[in-house]
Design a protein around this motif. Structure first.
Motif, PDB file in Angstrom:
ATOM      1  N   UNK A 102       0.557  -1.113   0.000  1.00 48.11           N
ATOM      2  CA  UNK A 102      -0.181  -0.002  -0.285  1.00 48.11           C
ATOM      3  C   UNK A 102       0.996   1.324   0.033  1.00 48.11           C
ATOM      4  N   UNK A 103       2.146   1.190   0.893  1.00 50.59           N
ATOM      5  CA  UNK A 103       2.802   2.481   0.704  1.00 50.59           C
ATOM      6  C   UNK A 103       3.336   2.679  -0.595  1.00 50.59           C
ATOM      7  N   UNK A 104       3.731   1.755  -1.394  1.00 52.93           N
ATOM      8  CA  UNK A 104       4.485   1.614  -2.830  1.00 52.93           C
ATOM      9  C   UNK A 104       3.266   2.271  -3.554  1.00 52.93           C
ATOM     10  N   UNK A 105       2.032   1.818  -3.754  1.00 54.03           N
ATOM     11  CA  UNK A 105       1.078   2.435  -4.264  1.00 54.03           C
ATOM     12  C   UNK A 105       0.521   3.911  -4.130  1.00 54.03           C
ATOM     13  N   UNK A 106       0.730   4.093  -2.632  1.00 54.96           N
ATOM     14  CA  UNK A 106       0.834   5.743  -2.322  1.00 54.96           C
ATOM     15  C   UNK A 106       1.624   6.545  -2.869  1.00 54.96           C
ATOM     16  N   UNK A 107       2.875   6.149  -3.001  1.00 53.63           N
ATOM     17  CA  UNK A 107       4.179   6.842  -3.572  1.00 53.63           C
ATOM     18  C   UNK A 107       3.924   6.975  -5.166  1.00 53.63           C
ATOM     19  N   UNK A 108       3.463   5.931  -5.728  1.00 55.03           N
ATOM     20  CA  UNK A 108       3.192   6.005  -7.147  1.00 55.03           C
ATOM     21  C   UNK A 108       1.976   7.183  -7.393  1.00 55.03           C
ATOM     22  N   UNK A 109       0.965   7.009  -6.514  1.00 51.21           N
ATOM     23  CA  UNK A 109      -0.015   8.006  -6.934  1.00 51.21           C
ATOM     24  C   UNK A 109       0.334   9.363  -6.633  1.00 51.21           C
ATOM     25  N   UNK A 110       1.111   9.519  -5.437  1.00 53.46           N
ATOM     26  CA  UNK A 110       1.540  11.014  -4.920  1.00 53.46           C
ATOM     27  C   UNK A 110       2.630  11.467  -6.101  1.00 53.46           C
ATOM     28  N   UNK A 111       3.494  10.724  -6.497  1.00 54.27           N
ATOM     29  CA  UNK A 111       4.610  11.183  -7.188  1.00 54.27           C
ATOM     30  C   UNK A 111       4.295  11.030  -8.660  1.00 54.27           C
TER      31      UNK A 111
END
Length: 139
Positions: free
Chosen positions: A28-37
């Protein structure tokens, strides 16, 4: 009491579930980074907002707002997670579960093919000049 609890914890499904939850949280943290970045800057450029949470907001007469961008962001997160889980976990596992075709061995004939071959051989041995009976019709 503790013996039953130990057996419960050591079941294969419980351990698999625990591993899945831990990996899911890390993923989930990887996905959040992809979405945020990646996703949010593109959305910000298109909708002139910092993130999807601030995009496509509709003000209500009573003072509240409907944040359609936040809903779209949640859907994008879900699609990204589902795609990665499918392509990284499900597809490789399905490939590993399939038995590898053995090269060099001919395919095993079906029962119907074997029976037809036996009939033809018997007819050839007995001089089989007679007419062949029709196969039964399926209703």
């Amino acid at each position: 009491m503790f013996k039953g609890f130990k057996e419960f914890l050591l079941r294969g499904n419980v351990v698999d579930l625990a591993v899945a939850v831990v990996i899911g949280a890390a993923f989930n943290s990887v996905v959040e980074r992809v979405v945020d970045s990646l996703i949010n800057p593109i959305i910000g450029m298109v909708f002139r907002a910092d993130s999807l949470d601030g995009a496509l907001q509709i003000s209500l007469p009573g003072g509240g707002t409907i944040a359609l961008g936040a809903v779209i962001g949640a859907i994008i997160n879900f699609v990204i997670v589902a795609a990665v889980v499918y392509f990284v976990f499900v597809m490789p596992m399905n490939r590993l579960r399939k038995p590898a075709p053995e090269s060099g061995e001919p395919p095993v004939p079906t029962e119907q093919e074997l029976l037809t071959e036996i009939r033809d051989l018997l007819q050839a041995q007995t001089g089989g000049g007679g007419a062949q009976p029709e196969p039964p019709h399926k209703h």
